[in-house]
Design an enzyme around this catalytic site. Sequence first.
Site, PDB file in Angstrom:
ATOM      1  N   ARG A   1       0.862  -1.200  -0.108  1.00  0.00           N
ATOM      2  CA  ARG A   1       0.080  -0.125   0.124  1.00  0.00           C
ATOM      3  C   ARG A   1       1.081   1.126  -0.032  1.00  0.00           C
ATOM      4  O   ARG A   1       0.634   2.403  -0.389  1.00  0.00           O
ATOM      5  CB  ARG A   1      -0.971  -0.100   1.234  1.00  0.00           C
TER       6      ARG A   1
ATOM      7  N   TYR B   1     -15.413  14.204 -17.235  1.00  0.00           N
ATOM      8  CA  TYR B   1     -15.881  12.610 -17.093  1.00  0.00           C
ATOM      9  C   TYR B   1     -17.087  12.394 -16.146  1.00  0.00           C
ATOM     10  O   TYR B   1     -16.834  13.006 -14.958  1.00  0.00           O
ATOM     11  CB  TYR B   1     -14.446  11.870 -16.913  1.00  0.00           C
TER      12      TYR B   1
ATOM     13  N   LYS C   1      -6.965   3.394 -19.873  1.00  0.00           N
ATOM     14  CA  LYS C   1      -7.265   3.586 -21.355  1.00  0.00           C
ATOM     15  C   LYS C   1      -5.943   3.402 -22.270  1.00  0.00           C
ATOM     16  O   LYS C   1      -5.476   2.333 -22.333  1.00  0.00           O
ATOM     17  CB  LYS C   1      -7.869   5.070 -21.241  1.00  0.00           C
TER      18      LYS C   1
ATOM     19  N   ASP D   1      -6.609  16.265 -16.050  1.00  0.00           N
ATOM     20  CA  ASP D   1      -6.857  14.837 -16.372  1.00  0.00           C
ATOM     21  C   ASP D   1      -6.401  14.786 -18.074  1.00  0.00           C
ATOM     22  O   ASP D   1      -7.035  14.914 -18.780  1.00  0.00           O
ATOM     23  CB  ASP D   1      -8.154  14.463 -16.124  1.00  0.00           C
TER      24      ASP D   1
HETATM   25  N1  PLP Z   1     -10.876  10.049 -16.515  1.00  0.00           N
HETATM   26  C1  PLP Z   1     -11.313  10.077 -17.775  1.00  0.00           C
HETATM   27  C2  PLP Z   1     -11.358  10.971 -18.852  1.00  0.00           C
HETATM   28  C3  PLP Z   1     -12.044   8.655 -18.271  1.00  0.00           C
HETATM   29  O1  PLP Z   1     -12.548   8.764 -19.550  1.00  0.00           O
HETATM   30  C4  PLP Z   1     -12.211   7.801 -17.276  1.00  0.00           C
HETATM   31  C5  PLP Z   1     -12.921   6.562 -17.529  1.00  0.00           C
HETATM   32  O2  PLP Z   1     -13.535   6.297 -18.704  1.00  0.00           O
HETATM   33  C6  PLP Z   1     -11.588   8.064 -15.879  1.00  0.00           C
HETATM   34  C7  PLP Z   1     -10.901   9.033 -15.724  1.00  0.00           C
HETATM   35  C8  PLP Z   1     -11.848   6.994 -15.046  1.00  0.00           C
HETATM   36  O3  PLP Z   1     -10.970   5.946 -15.081  1.00  0.00           O
HETATM   37  P1  PLP Z   1     -11.288   4.391 -14.599  1.00  0.00           P
HETATM   38  O4  PLP Z   1     -12.265   3.959 -15.311  1.00  0.00           O
HETATM   39  O5  PLP Z   1      -9.942   3.823 -14.888  1.00  0.00           O
HETATM   40  O6  PLP Z   1     -11.614   4.767 -13.087  1.00  0.00           O
END
Ligand code: PLP
Length: 397
Positions: free
Chosen positions: A61, A114, A211, A186
Amino acid sequence: MSDFDRTLRPESRIVHPPVAEVNGSRPMGVPLHQSHLFAFETSDALVEAFGGPGGAFFYNRYGNPTVRSLEEAVAGLEGGTGAIATSSGMGAINTVLLALLRSGDHVIAQRSLYGGTFAMLADLVERWGVEVTHVGGDDPAEVTAALRPNTRLLHLETISNPTTRVTDLPGLIAAAKAAGVVTVVDNTFATPLLCRPIEHGADIVIHSATKYLGGHSDVLAGLAVFAGPELHEKVWHHAIELGATADPFAAWLTLRGLQTLALRVRRHCDTALDLAGRLAAHPAVTAVHYPGLPAHPDHELALRLLPEGHGGVLAFDLAGGREAARAFTESVRLASLAPSLGGVHTLVLHPASTSHRQLSDAELAAAGIGAGTVRVAVGIEHPEDLWADLEQALAKA
Ligand code: PLP
């Protein structure tokens, strides 16, 4: 990072993550350290290990060699001083927000976030007494006007989902930094190969490594990358309390995927641009959303901010609305009807009824998402096969 590594371009560096010698030779693959516990010879060494994010390994952790390799690799790509790998992108977002905010703080966040991030911020408002002001992605004056004495954080996304609006990172970040506000970007949709937000002043960069970084639809992981050690240390102390830490096998899969990131991103971008152009000329399509097209409202900004390519996600609007979108998404054969993005497979999705279903009709309209909007997360299949598939599905829409 060695002086030699610093001379390398990202494409070369990601193929050569730092790997330690074992018994006189160096493994070419990054070893998987599937141990959650590490033992010490002296009690002083163990005590020291508890100190901070860069210390000796003692319990997963807090840190693990394979996870650290991923953190160093992505921090290097983003131009950060360090990173924290987490169990998902949401794990990274939650870790950063909960580490840096307290009741009574104010956050400025982009309107087109998101869905999970949007929901997390709404939760902070409802249950933790945090205040949030949502702004667009193109006007620094909107950020300046939203600033309050208790504003602590600005949260942005490089490219918005699904309409691919490009955020004026330099402008919005500068407006927040002038007031001493921590800036978080992000960068999942752009990847560090297309955009490095730290170069535009960001303090923290978030990735859903699920992704493009992982890239093969087989791993869930996330990262928070830090521009400097102070925020890294602060967030790390909360990360270990939250326990959203990445598992070593997930880190290993992500590192394996990362080595081909440059090839995949090039292909995603080229094919997305090609398909966007063909879709724009199709009679069933009323609009195409892709920043690489001159007609896109952020095309000029995209050329400056994302000079190497405009990403692998595009969206388009079908003249026939919801029923046309249903027929299209159910008719594709090479592409798959599935959420997510960034993997090698091409995916199609109807955002209004899935990823953005929590938005009201007015909010959908404000975000530019119509009943006939379809998102395509372009994979790495042959572009001609993909176009043949999209074309036959369009004929049924
Ligand atoms: N940020 C963006 C731009 C996303 O498209 C996503 C998921 O689709 C996330 C964060 C969240 O990621 P995770 O599904 O790995 O938790």
